[in-house]
Design a protein around this motif. Structure first.
Motif, short mmCIF file in Angstrom:
data_model
loop_
_atom_site.label_atom_id
_atom_site.label_comp_id
_atom_site.label_asym_id
_atom_site.label_seq_id
_atom_site.Cartn_x
_atom_site.Cartn_y
_atom_site.Cartn_z
N VAL A 180 59.99 81.46 42.86
CA VAL A 180 58.74 80.92 42.33
C VAL A 180 58.45 81.60 40.99
CG1 VAL A 180 56.26 80.73 42.79
CG2 VAL A 180 57.89 80.54 44.67
N PRO A 181 57.99 80.92 39.96
CA PRO A 181 57.58 79.53 39.92
C PRO A 181 58.71 78.59 39.52
CG PRO A 181 56.95 80.57 37.86
CD PRO A 181 57.63 81.61 38.71
N THR A 182 59.92 79.11 39.37
CA THR A 182 61.04 78.27 38.95
C THR A 182 62.10 78.30 40.03
OG1 THR A 182 62.23 80.07 37.89
CG2 THR A 182 60.59 78.92 36.54
N THR A 183 63.30 77.94 39.69
CA THR A 183 64.42 78.02 40.62
C THR A 183 65.33 79.21 40.29
OG1 THR A 183 65.67 76.53 39.20
CG2 THR A 183 64.44 75.53 41.03
N VAL A 184 64.85 80.09 39.41
CA VAL A 184 65.63 81.27 39.02
C VAL A 184 65.35 82.40 40.00
CG1 VAL A 184 65.98 83.00 37.20
CG2 VAL A 184 65.58 80.60 36.59
N PRO A 185 66.40 83.01 40.59
CA PRO A 185 66.17 84.15 41.48
C PRO A 185 65.37 85.24 40.76
CG PRO A 185 68.44 83.41 41.64
CD PRO A 185 67.82 82.67 40.50
N ASN A 186 64.42 85.83 41.48
CA ASN A 186 63.49 86.78 40.87
C ASN A 186 63.43 88.06 41.71
OD1 ASN A 186 61.74 86.31 43.10
ND2 ASN A 186 60.96 84.48 42.07
N ASP A 187 62.45 88.91 41.44
CA ASP A 187 62.33 90.18 42.17
C ASP A 187 62.09 89.98 43.66
OD1 ASP A 187 62.73 91.56 39.82
OD2 ASP A 187 60.59 91.92 39.44
N GLU A 207 71.02 81.93 50.90
CA GLU A 207 70.39 80.63 51.15
C GLU A 207 71.05 79.54 50.32
OE1 GLU A 207 66.30 80.67 49.23
OE2 GLU A 207 67.04 82.69 48.87
N GLY A 208 70.79 78.30 50.66
CA GLY A 208 71.33 77.19 49.89
C GLY A 208 71.02 77.39 48.42
N THR A 209 72.07 77.44 47.60
CA THR A 209 71.93 77.68 46.17
C THR A 209 72.30 76.41 45.44
OG1 THR A 209 72.49 79.99 46.55
CG2 THR A 209 72.68 79.18 44.29
N LEU A 210 71.31 75.80 44.81
CA LEU A 210 71.47 74.49 44.18
C LEU A 210 72.42 74.56 43.00
CD1 LEU A 210 67.73 73.70 44.49
CD2 LEU A 210 69.56 72.51 45.71
N ILE A 211 73.35 73.62 42.94
CA ILE A 211 74.35 73.63 41.89
C ILE A 211 73.94 72.85 40.66
CG2 ILE A 211 76.29 74.06 43.43
CD1 ILE A 211 76.80 70.98 43.31
N THR A 212 72.94 71.98 40.79
CA THR A 212 72.42 71.23 39.66
C THR A 212 70.92 71.08 39.81
OG1 THR A 212 72.60 69.05 40.69
CG2 THR A 212 74.51 69.82 39.43
N GLN A 213 70.26 70.87 38.69
CA GLN A 213 68.82 70.59 38.75
C GLN A 213 68.59 69.25 39.44
OE1 GLN A 213 66.88 70.27 34.91
NE2 GLN A 213 65.06 71.24 35.73
N GLN A 214 69.47 68.32 39.16
CA GLN A 214 69.43 67.04 39.84
C GLN A 214 70.08 67.28 41.20
OE1 GLN A 214 72.00 65.17 41.12
NE2 GLN A 214 70.71 63.48 41.67
N GLY A 215 69.39 67.03 42.25
CA GLY A 215 69.98 67.23 43.56
C GLY A 215 69.14 68.12 44.44
N GLU A 243 62.11 69.01 40.52
CA GLU A 243 63.34 69.33 39.78
C GLU A 243 64.11 68.06 39.45
OE1 GLU A 243 64.17 72.20 38.34
OE2 GLU A 243 62.35 73.07 39.16
N GLN A 244 64.03 67.06 40.33
CA GLN A 244 64.70 65.78 40.08
C GLN A 244 64.09 65.12 38.85
OE1 GLN A 244 67.32 64.45 41.89
NE2 GLN A 244 67.41 62.93 40.30
N ILE A 245 62.77 65.16 38.74
CA ILE A 245 62.09 64.58 37.58
C ILE A 245 62.50 65.32 36.31
CG2 ILE A 245 59.83 64.28 36.47
CD1 ILE A 245 58.72 63.80 39.35
N LYS A 246 62.52 66.66 36.36
CA LYS A 246 62.92 67.46 35.20
C LYS A 246 64.36 67.16 34.77
CE LYS A 246 60.04 71.39 36.47
NZ LYS A 246 60.11 72.78 36.96
N ALA A 247 65.21 66.86 35.73
CA ALA A 247 66.63 66.61 35.43
C ALA A 247 66.84 65.30 34.70
CB ALA A 247 67.45 66.62 36.72
N LYS A 248 65.92 64.35 34.88
CA LYS A 248 66.04 63.03 34.24
C LYS A 248 67.36 62.35 34.60
CE LYS A 248 63.00 64.39 30.56
NZ LYS A 248 62.87 64.94 29.26
#
Length: 177
Positions: A33-40, A60-68, A117-122
């Motif tokens: 949170v607030p993105t999909t980037v691993p944080n503290d 955990e499931g690690t997304l390979i693309t923003q789309q998806g 994230e799907q919307i952001k991926a266009k």
């Protein structure tokens, strides 16, 4: 035949020596949170599991693309920023003497065109077949997975290959095990 005491003995898994046979299975935490980037928060979660004695952690499931991804705040692995975030996680796990593997993930036809994230991926929702998923429900969106995804055979496969290369991270950006 292994005994209960062998559960806590070192174990050779391919080229990796695990400190024991205790395995932490993948569980989606949605803590990027607030993105999909691993944080503290991700770093601390996995560090605690390694410190607690897990011989091997499957991330955990690690997304390979923003789309998806219909799964908000799940960690990704499609940019250099993601690689840097995962590097902090793997360094923390290794610092506690643990081992960690990535579970690469793409939701395919279960994805939703209105997912953030799907919307952001266009990009369209794509899958290995143009058959709508049946049953189930979305976690963060109303409705169920009934839309017909676009059939696109090469992109998911290429994305898994790219995600795998990022997982390996030429050089030593991320040392997964």
């Amino acid at each position: 035949m292994p005994t209960l005491t062998s559960l806590f003995q070192p174990f050779q898994l391919g080229p990796h020596t695990l400190r024991n046979r205790v395995l932490l299975a993948a569980m989606t935490r949605n803590r990027s949170v607030p993105t999909t980037v691993p944080n503290d928060v991700n770093v601390e979660y996995y560090r605690q599991r390694a410190a607690g004695g897990a011989g091997l952690i499957v991330a955990e499931g690690t997304l390979i693309t923003q789309q998806g991804s219909e799964w908000q705040n799940a960690p990704g692995l499609w940019s250099e920023e993601h690689v840097k975030g995962w590097r902090k996680v793997t360094d923390a796990v290794h610092g506690e003497g643990g081992k960690i593997y990535a579970q690469l993930w793409h939701l395919g036809r279960i994805n939703h065109p209105d997912a953030p994230e799907q919307i952001k991926a266009k990009e369209p929702v794509y899958a290995p077949s143009a058959i709508a998923a049946r049953g189930g429900k979305f976690r963060f969106l109303p409705g169920s997975p009934v839309m017909l995804p676009q059939l696109l055979l090469t992109t998911p496969a290429n994305s898994f290959q790219l995600g795998g290369r990022r997982r390996q991270c030429q050089g030593s950006q991320i040392r997964w095990c």
